[in-house]
Design a protein around this motif. Structure first.
Motif, PDB file in Angstrom:
ATOM      1  N   ASP A 149      -8.302   8.885   5.114  1.00  6.80           N
ATOM      2  CA  ASP A 149      -7.316   9.099   4.427  1.00  6.80           C
ATOM      3  C   ASP A 149      -6.073   8.014   4.041  1.00  6.80           C
ATOM      4  O   ASP A 149      -5.894   7.709   3.204  1.00  6.80           O
ATOM      5  CB  ASP A 149      -6.022  10.032   4.838  1.00  6.80           C
ATOM      6  CG  ASP A 149      -6.528  11.739   4.903  1.00  6.80           C
ATOM      7  OD1 ASP A 149      -7.563  11.628   3.440  1.00  6.80           O
ATOM      8  OD2 ASP A 149      -7.285  12.627   5.937  1.00  6.80           O
ATOM      9  N   VAL A 150      -6.655   7.007   5.175  1.00  4.29           N
ATOM     10  CA  VAL A 150      -6.179   5.804   5.985  1.00  4.29           C
ATOM     11  C   VAL A 150      -6.445   5.000   6.347  1.00  4.29           C
ATOM     12  O   VAL A 150      -7.507   5.638   7.418  1.00  4.29           O
ATOM     13  CB  VAL A 150      -4.440   5.866   6.444  1.00  4.29           C
ATOM     14  CG1 VAL A 150      -4.220   6.536   7.669  1.00  4.29           C
ATOM     15  CG2 VAL A 150      -3.834   4.663   5.787  1.00  4.29           C
ATOM     16  N   ILE A 151      -6.362   3.618   6.010  1.00  4.68           N
ATOM     17  CA  ILE A 151      -7.556   2.740   6.822  1.00  4.68           C
ATOM     18  C   ILE A 151      -6.815   2.097   7.670  1.00  4.68           C
ATOM     19  O   ILE A 151      -5.325   1.681   6.922  1.00  4.68           O
ATOM     20  CB  ILE A 151      -8.122   2.058   6.958  1.00  4.68           C
ATOM     21  CG1 ILE A 151      -9.360   3.009   5.848  1.00  4.68           C
ATOM     22  CG2 ILE A 151      -9.321   0.973   7.796  1.00  4.68           C
ATOM     23  CD1 ILE A 151     -10.219   2.311   4.312  1.00  4.68           C
ATOM     24  N   LEU A 152      -6.171   2.575   8.842  1.00  7.69           N
ATOM     25  CA  LEU A 152      -4.925   1.424  10.188  1.00  7.69           C
ATOM     26  C   LEU A 152      -5.742  -0.436  10.205  1.00  7.69           C
ATOM     27  O   LEU A 152      -6.370  -0.104  11.046  1.00  7.69           O
ATOM     28  CB  LEU A 152      -4.616   1.841  10.946  1.00  7.69           C
ATOM     29  CG  LEU A 152      -4.151   3.016  10.594  1.00  7.69           C
ATOM     30  CD1 LEU A 152      -3.420   4.183  12.091  1.00  7.69           C
ATOM     31  CD2 LEU A 152      -2.860   3.068   9.999  1.00  7.69           C
TER      32      LEU A 152
ATOM     33  N   THR B 158       0.639  -0.624   0.100  1.00  5.88           N
ATOM     34  CA  THR B 158       0.094   0.141   0.282  1.00  5.88           C
ATOM     35  C   THR B 158       0.857   1.174  -0.133  1.00  5.88           C
ATOM     36  O   THR B 158       2.168   1.685   0.778  1.00  5.88           O
ATOM     37  CB  THR B 158      -1.000   0.001   1.136  1.00  5.88           C
ATOM     38  OG1 THR B 158      -1.754  -1.012   1.062  1.00  5.88           O
ATOM     39  CG2 THR B 158      -1.895   1.490   1.278  1.00  5.88           C
ATOM     40  N   THR B 159       0.771   2.100  -1.030  1.00  8.60           N
ATOM     41  CA  THR B 159       1.539   3.313  -1.042  1.00  8.60           C
ATOM     42  C   THR B 159       0.258   3.908   0.095  1.00  8.60           C
ATOM     43  O   THR B 159      -1.033   5.111  -0.182  1.00  8.60           O
ATOM     44  CB  THR B 159       1.819   3.334  -2.672  1.00  8.60           C
ATOM     45  OG1 THR B 159       2.835   2.978  -2.785  1.00  8.60           O
ATOM     46  CG2 THR B 159       1.985   5.051  -2.482  1.00  8.60           C
ATOM     47  N   ILE B 160       0.970   5.222   0.743  1.00  9.84           N
ATOM     48  CA  ILE B 160       0.651   6.518   1.255  1.00  9.84           C
ATOM     49  C   ILE B 160       0.921   7.941   0.939  1.00  9.84           C
ATOM     50  O   ILE B 160       2.289   7.835   1.140  1.00  9.84           O
ATOM     51  CB  ILE B 160       0.261   6.293   2.798  1.00  9.84           C
ATOM     52  CG1 ILE B 160      -1.064   5.059   3.680  1.00  9.84           C
ATOM     53  CG2 ILE B 160      -0.469   7.362   3.174  1.00  9.84           C
ATOM     54  CD1 ILE B 160      -0.257   4.031   4.538  1.00  9.84           C
ATOM     55  N   LYS B 161       0.111   8.728   0.045  1.00  7.66           N
ATOM     56  CA  LYS B 161       1.393   9.293  -0.898  1.00  7.66           C
ATOM     57  C   LYS B 161       1.295  10.131  -0.069  1.00  7.66           C
ATOM     58  O   LYS B 161       2.583  11.561   0.158  1.00  7.66           O
ATOM     59  CB  LYS B 161       0.396  10.119  -2.072  1.00  7.66           C
ATOM     60  CG  LYS B 161       0.287   8.755  -2.801  1.00  7.66           C
ATOM     61  CD  LYS B 161      -0.479   9.384  -4.054  1.00  7.66           C
ATOM     62  CE  LYS B 161      -1.350   8.698  -5.725  1.00  7.66           C
ATOM     63  NZ  LYS B 161      -2.262   8.737  -6.188  1.00  7.66           N
ATOM     64  N   GLU B 162       0.793  11.067   1.200  1.00  8.83           N
ATOM     65  CA  GLU B 162       0.599  11.985   1.777  1.00  8.83           C
ATOM     66  C   GLU B 162       0.487  11.557   3.665  1.00  8.83           C
ATOM     67  O   GLU B 162      -0.070  10.851   3.687  1.00  8.83           O
ATOM     68  CB  GLU B 162      -0.575  13.161   1.889  1.00  8.83           C
ATOM     69  CG  GLU B 162       0.045  13.940   0.299  1.00  8.83           C
ATOM     70  CD  GLU B 162      -1.067  14.738  -0.325  1.00  8.83           C
ATOM     71  OE1 GLU B 162      -1.520  15.138   0.543  1.00  8.83           O
ATOM     72  OE2 GLU B 162      -0.774  15.562  -1.451  1.00  8.83           O
ATOM     73  N   GLN B 163       1.168  12.634   4.093  1.00 10.17           N
ATOM     74  CA  GLN B 163       1.027  12.084   5.881  1.00 10.17           C
ATOM     75  C   GLN B 163      -0.569  11.980   6.580  1.00 10.17           C
ATOM     76  O   GLN B 163      -1.329  13.750   5.739  1.00 10.17           O
ATOM     77  CB  GLN B 163       1.662  13.695   6.375  1.00 10.17           C
ATOM     78  CG  GLN B 163       0.965  13.064   8.285  1.00 10.17           C
ATOM     79  CD  GLN B 163       1.881  13.944   8.836  1.00 10.17           C
ATOM     80  OE1 GLN B 163       2.687  14.890   8.886  1.00 10.17           O
ATOM     81  NE2 GLN B 163       2.451  13.423  10.342  1.00 10.17           N
TER      82      GLN B 163
ATOM     83  N   SER C 204      -9.916  -1.346   0.347  1.00  7.52           N
ATOM     84  CA  SER C 204      -8.925  -0.671  -0.544  1.00  7.52           C
ATOM     85  C   SER C 204      -9.453   0.922  -1.891  1.00  7.52           C
ATOM     86  O   SER C 204      -9.250   1.486  -2.145  1.00  7.52           O
ATOM     87  CB  SER C 204      -7.788  -1.089  -1.160  1.00  7.52           C
ATOM     88  OG  SER C 204      -7.137  -2.117  -0.578  1.00  7.52           O
ATOM     89  N   GLU C 205     -11.161   0.519  -1.787  1.00 12.51           N
ATOM     90  CA  GLU C 205     -11.905   1.578  -2.933  1.00 12.51           C
ATOM     91  C   GLU C 205     -11.967   2.556  -1.778  1.00 12.51           C
ATOM     92  O   GLU C 205     -12.166   3.777  -2.449  1.00 12.51           O
ATOM     93  CB  GLU C 205     -13.089   0.839  -3.244  1.00 12.51           C
ATOM     94  CG  GLU C 205     -12.372  -0.658  -4.246  1.00 12.51           C
ATOM     95  CD  GLU C 205     -13.668  -1.264  -4.091  1.00 12.51           C
ATOM     96  OE1 GLU C 205     -14.912  -0.785  -4.044  1.00 12.51           O
ATOM     97  OE2 GLU C 205     -13.671  -2.079  -5.371  1.00 12.51           O
ATOM     98  N   ILE C 206     -11.966   2.324  -0.374  1.00 10.82           N
ATOM     99  CA  ILE C 206     -12.017   3.855  -0.086  1.00 10.82           C
ATOM    100  C   ILE C 206     -10.970   4.490   0.559  1.00 10.82           C
ATOM    101  O   ILE C 206     -10.895   5.635  -0.120  1.00 10.82           O
ATOM    102  CB  ILE C 206     -13.058   3.743   1.610  1.00 10.82           C
ATOM    103  CG1 ILE C 206     -14.765   3.029   1.213  1.00 10.82           C
ATOM    104  CG2 ILE C 206     -13.291   4.693   2.358  1.00 10.82           C
ATOM    105  CD1 ILE C 206     -14.693   1.609   2.565  1.00 10.82           C
ATOM    106  N   ALA C 207      -9.877   4.535   0.716  1.00 12.60           N
ATOM    107  CA  ALA C 207      -8.945   4.600   1.031  1.00 12.60           C
ATOM    108  C   ALA C 207      -7.889   3.313   1.362  1.00 12.60           C
ATOM    109  O   ALA C 207      -7.793   2.381   1.061  1.00 12.60           O
ATOM    110  CB  ALA C 207      -8.614   5.177   2.775  1.00 12.60           C
ATOM    111  N   PRO C 208      -6.009   3.775   1.684  1.00 12.02           N
ATOM    112  CA  PRO C 208      -5.208   2.950   1.490  1.00 12.02           C
ATOM    113  C   PRO C 208      -5.535   2.148   2.537  1.00 12.02           C
ATOM    114  O   PRO C 208      -5.242   2.714   3.748  1.00 12.02           O
ATOM    115  CB  PRO C 208      -4.040   3.815   1.794  1.00 12.02           C
ATOM    116  CG  PRO C 208      -4.142   5.401   0.762  1.00 12.02           C
ATOM    117  CD  PRO C 208      -5.852   5.034   1.093  1.00 12.02           C
ATOM    118  N   VAL C 209      -5.143   1.550   2.616  1.00 10.73           N
ATOM    119  CA  VAL C 209      -4.991   0.517   4.033  1.00 10.73           C
ATOM    120  C   VAL C 209      -4.128  -0.285   3.969  1.00 10.73           C
ATOM    121  O   VAL C 209      -3.353  -0.947   3.474  1.00 10.73           O
ATOM    122  CB  VAL C 209      -6.295  -0.613   3.387  1.00 10.73           C
ATOM    123  CG1 VAL C 209      -6.512  -1.883   4.693  1.00 10.73           C
ATOM    124  CG2 VAL C 209      -7.699  -0.258   3.066  1.00 10.73           C
ATOM    125  N   VAL C 210      -4.151   0.195   5.679  1.00 16.11           N
ATOM    126  CA  VAL C 210      -2.029  -0.880   6.305  1.00 16.11           C
ATOM    127  C   VAL C 210      -3.216  -2.362   6.297  1.00 16.11           C
ATOM    128  O   VAL C 210      -3.229  -2.260   7.932  1.00 16.11           O
ATOM    129  CB  VAL C 210      -1.385  -0.079   7.381  1.00 16.11           C
ATOM    130  CG1 VAL C 210      -0.314  -0.737   7.839  1.00 16.11           C
ATOM    131  CG2 VAL C 210      -1.096   1.496   6.719  1.00 16.11           C
TER     132      VAL C 210
END
Length: 366
Positions: free
Chosen positions: A154-157, A71-76, A172-178
């Motif tokens: 912005d991210v799902i942990l 998973t790539t997170i582009k911004e904080q 992942s369709e909602i936000a980047p997933v860790v």
């Protein structure tokens, strides 16, 4: 009676129903809806905040590998949502208030939270009941895709979770997933902290948090030297049932916690779990006498169940129980603190749990 946090094999992949009481699986989380807020950090000066934000932003983009790929997170991230257990504790311990978290029903308090989480949120000015508190949502029926989407994260942990590939793709369709790096519910609290720290742009803080937490554990356990080298089994005992024994493997955070105290997983469990990707083993009660260890740890719903275990013609033959070295605590919150190990929950648990272990170690030495 079954452990409240002991999942059935079917629940390993998704942990839809990890709470069992009186032999029936019940849901851990219940629904709630609070005010929508953005994630925040603790109070700092404007100059410090600016420098910290700039340093964190420079770490992005970041790419984090998981069991399904990367998973790539582009911004904080500014809007953080967590799923499962542990992940919310870690984010909050790192000074980030999620916009949404699952509700803690079993083992929680009247806020469907925990003492350690409440204390950390209050320090951040975001205690439940305030405008800055996270929204709480239900995971009774699994991942709550609808409520998570409403929070516009912005991210799902989910570094500590049992996400399926289907869940992962949908989230992942909602936000980047860790997601979990490997085994379902097999991520250590140290790895969860490191992974989440990277996802939030707080790698240095995460490293320090792990170090500080481990130091706290070491300092507390130093007062109980009798624990050093003692063998243990952490399991679940259900009297009067032929399948009434389950034991946790080295893949689970409960045994990891006991090992961090200087104790050793019993060879009988270590040998049987070699190569296993499961976090528990089913064990026939007829062979309970083979579960040889200095100490046996289990959850019980009440003191009467402890008496039933000791009196059971099969379970009572477990060597540690015969020695009087059974640790059986009916405190749901304490059980949750150890089962869902985090940098917030473990320090909280030590003062209540270590004396019980120490007493059992003394009994084992007689």
């Amino acid at each position: 009676m079954a452990s409240p946090v002991f999942p059935t094999p079917a629940a390993v992949a998704t942990r839809r129903a990890v709470l069992k009481t009186a032999g029936k699986a019940t849901a851990v989380l219940a629904a709630a809806a609070l005010t929508l807020t953005a994630c925040s950090t603790g109070p700092v000066s404007s100059a410090d905040a600016g420098a910290s934000a700039q340093a964190a932003s420079s770490q992005f983009p970041v790419t984090i590998k998981n069991v399904f790929g990367e998973t790539t997170i582009k911004e904080q991230p500014k809007r953080v949502v967590t799923i499962s257990w542990v992940n919310d504790d870690v984010a909050i311990a790192l000074g980030v208030v999620p916009v949404g978290v699952p509700k803690n029903d079993w083992g929680g308090n009247d806020k469907a939270s925990t003492s350690w989480k409440d204390a950390a949120l209050e320090k951040l000015g975001a205690g439940f009941g305030t405008d800055k508190a996270p929204v709480q949502f239900s995971e009774t029926d699994g991942i709550n895709f609808t409520e998570i989407a409403k929070l516009n994260p912005d991210v799902i942990l989910g570094a500590y979770s049992g996400l399926t590939e289907e869940d992962y793709k949908k989230l992942s369709e909602i936000a980047p997933v860790v997601a979990q790096p490997e085994l379902a519910y097999g991520t250590s609290w140290q790895d969860s902290t490191t992974i989440i720290g990277k996802a939030l742009g707080k790698e240095a803080e995460a490293t320090k948090l792990v170090s500080d937490t481990e130091a706290t554990i070491k300092e507390k356990v130093s007062k109980y030297p009798q624990l050093e080298g003692k063998t243990y089994i952490y399991g679940n005992l259900e009297p009067a049932k032929s399948d009434g024994v389950n034991v946790y493997t080295a893949n689970d955070n409960r045994p990891r916690f006991l090992s961090s105290l200087g104790m050793k997983l019993a060879p009988v469990v270590e040998d049987k779990s070699k190569g296993s990707k499961e976090f528990f083993l089913a064990w026939s009660a007829e062979k309970a006498n083979e579960l040889d260890s200095d100490i046996f740890v289990t959850w019980v719903p009440d003191a009467a169940t402890t008496d039933s275990i000791k009196a059971d013609p099969l379970l009572g033959q477990i060597p540690a129980i015969k020695k009087g070295a059974l640790v059986a605590d009916p405190d749901n919150t304490l059980t949750l603190a150890i089962s869902a190990s985090s940098p917030l929950s473990l320090p909280w648990s030590l003062d209540a749990f270590l004396p019980q272990l120490g007493k059992a170690a003394d009994a084992a030495a007689k």
